[in-house]
Design an enzyme around this catalytic site. Structure first.
Site, PDB file in Angstrom:
ATOM      1  N   PRO A   1       3.361   4.296   2.119  1.00 50.79           N
ATOM      2  CA  PRO A   1       3.554   4.400   0.666  1.00 50.79           C
ATOM      3  C   PRO A   1       4.345   5.620   0.184  1.00 50.79           C
ATOM      4  O   PRO A   1       3.826   6.489  -0.525  1.00 50.79           O
ATOM      5  CB  PRO A   1       2.113   4.433   0.144  1.00 50.79           C
ATOM      6  CG  PRO A   1       1.350   5.098   1.247  1.00 50.79           C
ATOM      7  CD  PRO A   1       1.991   4.612   2.519  1.00 50.79           C
ATOM      8  N   CYS A   2       5.614   5.648   0.507  1.00 49.93           N
ATOM      9  CA  CYS A   2       6.469   6.751   0.074  1.00 49.93           C
ATOM     10  C   CYS A   2       6.608   6.792  -1.444  1.00 49.93           C
ATOM     11  O   CYS A   2       6.917   7.840  -2.012  1.00 49.93           O
ATOM     12  CB  CYS A   2       7.826   6.696   0.767  1.00 49.93           C
ATOM     13  SG  CYS A   2       8.696   5.136   0.554  1.00 49.93           S
ATOM     14  N   HIS A   3       6.346   5.666  -2.112  1.00 51.47           N
ATOM     15  CA  HIS A   3       6.430   5.636  -3.580  1.00 51.47           C
ATOM     16  C   HIS A   3       5.351   6.499  -4.225  1.00 51.47           C
ATOM     17  O   HIS A   3       5.474   6.858  -5.390  1.00 51.47           O
ATOM     18  CB  HIS A   3       6.337   4.189  -4.098  1.00 51.47           C
ATOM     19  CG  HIS A   3       5.039   3.515  -3.798  1.00 51.47           C
ATOM     20  ND1 HIS A   3       4.776   2.941  -2.557  1.00 51.47           N
ATOM     21  CD2 HIS A   3       3.934   3.321  -4.548  1.00 51.47           C
ATOM     22  CE1 HIS A   3       3.557   2.421  -2.580  1.00 51.47           C
ATOM     23  NE2 HIS A   3       3.029   2.642  -3.770  1.00 51.47           N
TER      24      HIS A   3
END
Length: 163
Positions: free
Chosen positions: A125-127
């Protein structure tokens, strides 16, 4: 190795799933209007399971993923991506916090670079990583998608808390 592709429609555009016969290798937004790669008789189970779980995620019914995937990168990138997986659903972290989590406090820019090379959107989950000042920064899929994903997760978490 044979590479397979499967596209799904999402509320924020087409999502392209790429993988081998046994695992998912990337999940990215290709910025096209319509899916090109439909499920075929030879589409591997791993890609079909990924697509099903992504649809559940976008429908607010899934916050964790359980399908076979593999990422390839440097040892440093792998460290960053493993740390990213520890950022809880509907929460955010910072690049500085991520650098501290891997014991590389001064490597904030390198952490940002590794974050940007993540090919497994949403699953890694880089967001969920934002600037230290709370601003949305850098997302390969576009900042508008990052904002949508964060709001989506917060809304899902809110509904779950109310149940």
């Amino acid at each position: 190795m044979t590479i397979y592709k499967l596209d799904i429609n999402t509320p924020i555009g087409v999502l392209e799933i790429v993988g081998s016969s046994s695992e998912v290798l990337s999940i990215l937004f290709p910025d096209r209007e319509e899916p090109l790669y439909r499920c075929q008789s030879d589409t591997p189970d791993a890609l079909q399971l990924c697509a099903k779980q992504m649809e559940e995620y976008f429908n607010g019914k899934r916050s964790e993923f359980a399908f076979p995937y593999r990422y390839e990168g440097t040892a440093f990138q792998s460290q960053v991506w493993n740390a990213l997986k520890e950022v809880p659903f509907a929460r955010t972290g910072t690049y500085q916090g991520l650098a501290q989590a891997i014991g590389r406090e001064k490597a904030v820019r390198a952490v940002g670079s590794a974050n940007g090379r993540n090919k497994l959107s949403i699953v890694i989950p880089c967001h969920r990583i934002i600037g230290s000042n709370g601003a949305l920064t850098g997302y390969a899929g576009g900042l508008w998608r990052k904002e949508w994903l964060l709001r989506h997760e917060q809304a899902v978490a809110q509904r779950q808390a109310e149940q």
